[in-house]
Scaffold this motif. Sequence first.
Motif, PDB file in Angstrom:
ATOM      1  N   VAL A   1     122.084  73.912  42.227  1.00 32.42           N
ATOM      2  CA  VAL A   1     120.660  73.833  42.554  1.00 32.42           C
ATOM      3  C   VAL A   1     120.508  73.235  43.953  1.00 32.42           C
ATOM      4  O   VAL A   1     121.104  72.203  44.267  1.00 32.42           O
ATOM      5  CB  VAL A   1     119.889  72.997  41.514  1.00 32.42           C
ATOM      6  CG1 VAL A   1     118.428  72.834  41.912  1.00 32.42           C
ATOM      7  CG2 VAL A   1     120.005  73.643  40.129  1.00 32.42           C
ATOM      8  N   ALA A   2     119.719  73.902  44.790  1.00 33.01           N
ATOM      9  CA  ALA A   2     119.505  73.464  46.170  1.00 33.01           C
ATOM     10  C   ALA A   2     118.380  72.430  46.234  1.00 33.01           C
ATOM     11  O   ALA A   2     117.347  72.587  45.582  1.00 33.01           O
ATOM     12  CB  ALA A   2     119.175  74.660  47.052  1.00 33.01           C
ATOM     13  N   TRP A   3     118.584  71.395  47.058  1.00 33.52           N
ATOM     14  CA  TRP A   3     117.617  70.303  47.220  1.00 33.52           C
ATOM     15  C   TRP A   3     117.418  70.005  48.700  1.00 33.52           C
ATOM     16  O   TRP A   3     118.350  70.081  49.487  1.00 33.52           O
ATOM     17  CB  TRP A   3     118.138  69.027  46.557  1.00 33.52           C
ATOM     18  CG  TRP A   3     118.284  69.126  45.070  1.00 33.52           C
ATOM     19  CD1 TRP A   3     119.366  69.623  44.384  1.00 33.52           C
ATOM     20  CD2 TRP A   3     117.329  68.731  44.091  1.00 33.52           C
ATOM     21  NE1 TRP A   3     119.129  69.543  43.041  1.00 33.52           N
ATOM     22  CE2 TRP A   3     117.895  69.007  42.827  1.00 33.52           C
ATOM     23  CE3 TRP A   3     116.058  68.157  44.164  1.00 33.52           C
ATOM     24  CZ2 TRP A   3     117.228  68.734  41.637  1.00 33.52           C
ATOM     25  CZ3 TRP A   3     115.403  67.883  42.975  1.00 33.52           C
ATOM     26  CH2 TRP A   3     115.978  68.173  41.734  1.00 33.52           C
ATOM     27  N   MET A   4     116.191  69.653  49.055  1.00 32.62           N
ATOM     28  CA  MET A   4     115.864  69.099  50.366  1.00 32.62           C
ATOM     29  C   MET A   4     115.233  67.739  50.125  1.00 32.62           C
ATOM     30  O   MET A   4     114.400  67.592  49.228  1.00 32.62           O
ATOM     31  CB  MET A   4     114.851  69.977  51.119  1.00 32.62           C
ATOM     32  CG  MET A   4     115.375  71.333  51.497  1.00 32.62           C
ATOM     33  SD  MET A   4     114.256  72.284  52.552  1.00 32.62           S
ATOM     34  CE  MET A   4     112.784  72.414  51.556  1.00 32.62           C
ATOM     35  N   VAL A   5     115.621  66.757  50.919  1.00 32.27           N
ATOM     36  CA  VAL A   5     115.027  65.426  50.823  1.00 32.27           C
ATOM     37  C   VAL A   5     114.499  65.058  52.198  1.00 32.27           C
ATOM     38  O   VAL A   5     115.199  65.183  53.202  1.00 32.27           O
ATOM     39  CB  VAL A   5     116.061  64.376  50.342  1.00 32.27           C
ATOM     40  CG1 VAL A   5     115.468  62.980  50.375  1.00 32.27           C
ATOM     41  CG2 VAL A   5     116.561  64.724  48.934  1.00 32.27           C
ATOM     42  N   ASN A   6     113.227  64.646  52.239  1.00 31.60           N
ATOM     43  CA  ASN A   6     112.588  64.243  53.487  1.00 31.60           C
ATOM     44  C   ASN A   6     111.948  62.874  53.294  1.00 31.60           C
ATOM     45  O   ASN A   6     111.094  62.688  52.435  1.00 31.60           O
ATOM     46  CB  ASN A   6     111.509  65.252  53.898  1.00 31.60           C
ATOM     47  CG  ASN A   6     111.029  65.015  55.306  1.00 31.60           C
ATOM     48  OD1 ASN A   6     111.601  65.543  56.246  1.00 31.60           O
ATOM     49  ND2 ASN A   6     109.978  64.218  55.462  1.00 31.60           N
ATOM     50  N   ILE A   7     112.410  61.918  54.106  1.00 27.54           N
ATOM     51  CA  ILE A   7     111.840  60.566  54.078  1.00 27.54           C
ATOM     52  C   ILE A   7     110.971  60.421  55.314  1.00 27.54           C
ATOM     53  O   ILE A   7     111.454  60.530  56.446  1.00 27.54           O
ATOM     54  CB  ILE A   7     112.953  59.499  54.077  1.00 27.54           C
ATOM     55  CG1 ILE A   7     113.885  59.709  52.888  1.00 27.54           C
ATOM     56  CG2 ILE A   7     112.334  58.099  54.065  1.00 27.54           C
ATOM     57  CD1 ILE A   7     115.134  58.839  52.924  1.00 27.54           C
ATOM     58  N   ALA A   8     109.684  60.192  55.104  1.00 30.20           N
ATOM     59  CA  ALA A   8     108.732  60.106  56.217  1.00 30.20           C
ATOM     60  C   ALA A   8     109.103  58.980  57.162  1.00 30.20           C
ATOM     61  O   ALA A   8     109.428  57.868  56.738  1.00 30.20           O
ATOM     62  CB  ALA A   8     107.313  59.894  55.683  1.00 30.20           C
ATOM     63  N   GLY A   9     109.059  59.294  58.458  1.00 32.69           N
ATOM     64  CA  GLY A   9     109.280  58.291  59.493  1.00 32.69           C
ATOM     65  C   GLY A   9     108.056  57.410  59.638  1.00 32.69           C
ATOM     66  O   GLY A   9     106.993  57.681  59.068  1.00 32.69           O
ATOM     67  N   GLU A  10     108.191  56.333  60.377  1.00 34.48           N
ATOM     68  CA  GLU A  10     107.104  55.354  60.527  1.00 34.48           C
ATOM     69  C   GLU A  10     105.810  56.002  60.996  1.00 34.48           C
ATOM     70  O   GLU A  10     104.741  55.696  60.493  1.00 34.48           O
ATOM     71  CB  GLU A  10     107.526  54.256  61.520  1.00 34.48           C
ATOM     72  CG  GLU A  10     108.672  53.389  61.036  1.00 34.48           C
ATOM     73  CD  GLU A  10     108.358  52.625  59.760  1.00 34.48           C
ATOM     74  OE1 GLU A  10     107.225  52.126  59.613  1.00 34.48           O
ATOM     75  OE2 GLU A  10     109.255  52.539  58.896  1.00 34.48           O
ATOM     76  N   GLN A  11     105.869  56.926  61.949  1.00 32.14           N
ATOM     77  CA  GLN A  11     104.651  57.543  62.471  1.00 32.14           C
ATOM     78  C   GLN A  11     103.987  58.472  61.464  1.00 32.14           C
ATOM     79  O   GLN A  11     102.825  58.808  61.590  1.00 32.14           O
ATOM     80  CB  GLN A  11     104.925  58.299  63.776  1.00 32.14           C
ATOM     81  CG  GLN A  11     105.660  59.616  63.615  1.00 32.14           C
ATOM     82  CD  GLN A  11     107.161  59.476  63.463  1.00 32.14           C
ATOM     83  OE1 GLN A  11     107.700  58.378  63.352  1.00 32.14           O
ATOM     84  NE2 GLN A  11     107.861  60.585  63.428  1.00 32.14           N
ATOM     85  N   ASN A  12     104.723  58.896  60.416  1.00 33.65           N
ATOM     86  CA  ASN A  12     104.184  59.823  59.427  1.00 33.65           C
ATOM     87  C   ASN A  12     103.723  59.128  58.156  1.00 33.65           C
ATOM     88  O   ASN A  12     103.364  59.778  57.201  1.00 33.65           O
ATOM     89  CB  ASN A  12     105.226  60.890  59.090  1.00 33.65           C
ATOM     90  CG  ASN A  12     105.535  61.782  60.272  1.00 33.65           C
ATOM     91  OD1 ASN A  12     104.661  62.032  61.088  1.00 33.65           O
ATOM     92  ND2 ASN A  12     106.757  62.237  60.363  1.00 33.65           N
ATOM     93  N   GLN A  13     103.748  57.802  58.137  1.00 32.08           N
ATOM     94  CA  GLN A  13     103.319  57.063  56.952  1.00 32.08           C
ATOM     95  C   GLN A  13     101.896  56.560  57.161  1.00 32.08           C
ATOM     96  O   GLN A  13     101.555  56.038  58.193  1.00 32.08           O
ATOM     97  CB  GLN A  13     104.256  55.876  56.695  1.00 32.08           C
ATOM     98  CG  GLN A  13     105.651  56.307  56.351  1.00 32.08           C
ATOM     99  CD  GLN A  13     106.566  55.117  56.119  1.00 32.08           C
ATOM    100  OE1 GLN A  13     106.117  54.006  55.879  1.00 32.08           O
ATOM    101  NE2 GLN A  13     107.848  55.360  56.204  1.00 32.08           N
ATOM    102  N   GLY A  14     101.126  56.751  56.101  1.00 30.53           N
ATOM    103  CA  GLY A  14      99.779  56.200  56.093  1.00 30.53           C
ATOM    104  C   GLY A  14      98.874  56.947  56.951  1.00 30.53           C
ATOM    105  O   GLY A  14      97.840  56.831  57.325  1.00 30.53           O
TER     106      GLY A  14
END
Length: 136
Positions: A123-136
């Motif tokens: 099963v293929a997965w992508m994981v993206n953790i938002a950077g500081e500028q993309n939070q909130g």
Amino acid sequence: MASKLNPYLQFKDNAREAMTYYQDVFGGDLVVNTFAEYGGDGDGVMHSQLEAPNGFTLMASDTPEGMPDASPGGNITISLSGDDKDDLRRYWDRLADGGQVMMPLEKQMWGDEFGMCTDRFGVAWMVNIAGEQNQG
């Protein structure tokens, strides 16, 4: 009940093993029903559902006899994203363990951490953790 969209995966004959693995990755409650429970043949998984404490729902089954085999991840990638770095990194580590990493989870030009892998069940997965500028 509100409508909801969630992945439904199909496996040749190892849905129970895969769903137990995903329960280990995400936590939560797993319900597994076999074909035999509904008058069919064998102990293959007719339907399984994992409800994780974070609201994730993942469903899966084995391909019944007489139907063409499904190819897990054949034309879909499951994406996990958000700003909870600890949870997302933990999911990444567990999903990548025993699988194949196509793109390591690392900072990208758009400022987020991003990675792509295929787990041990294909099963293929992508994981993206938002950077500081993309939070909130």
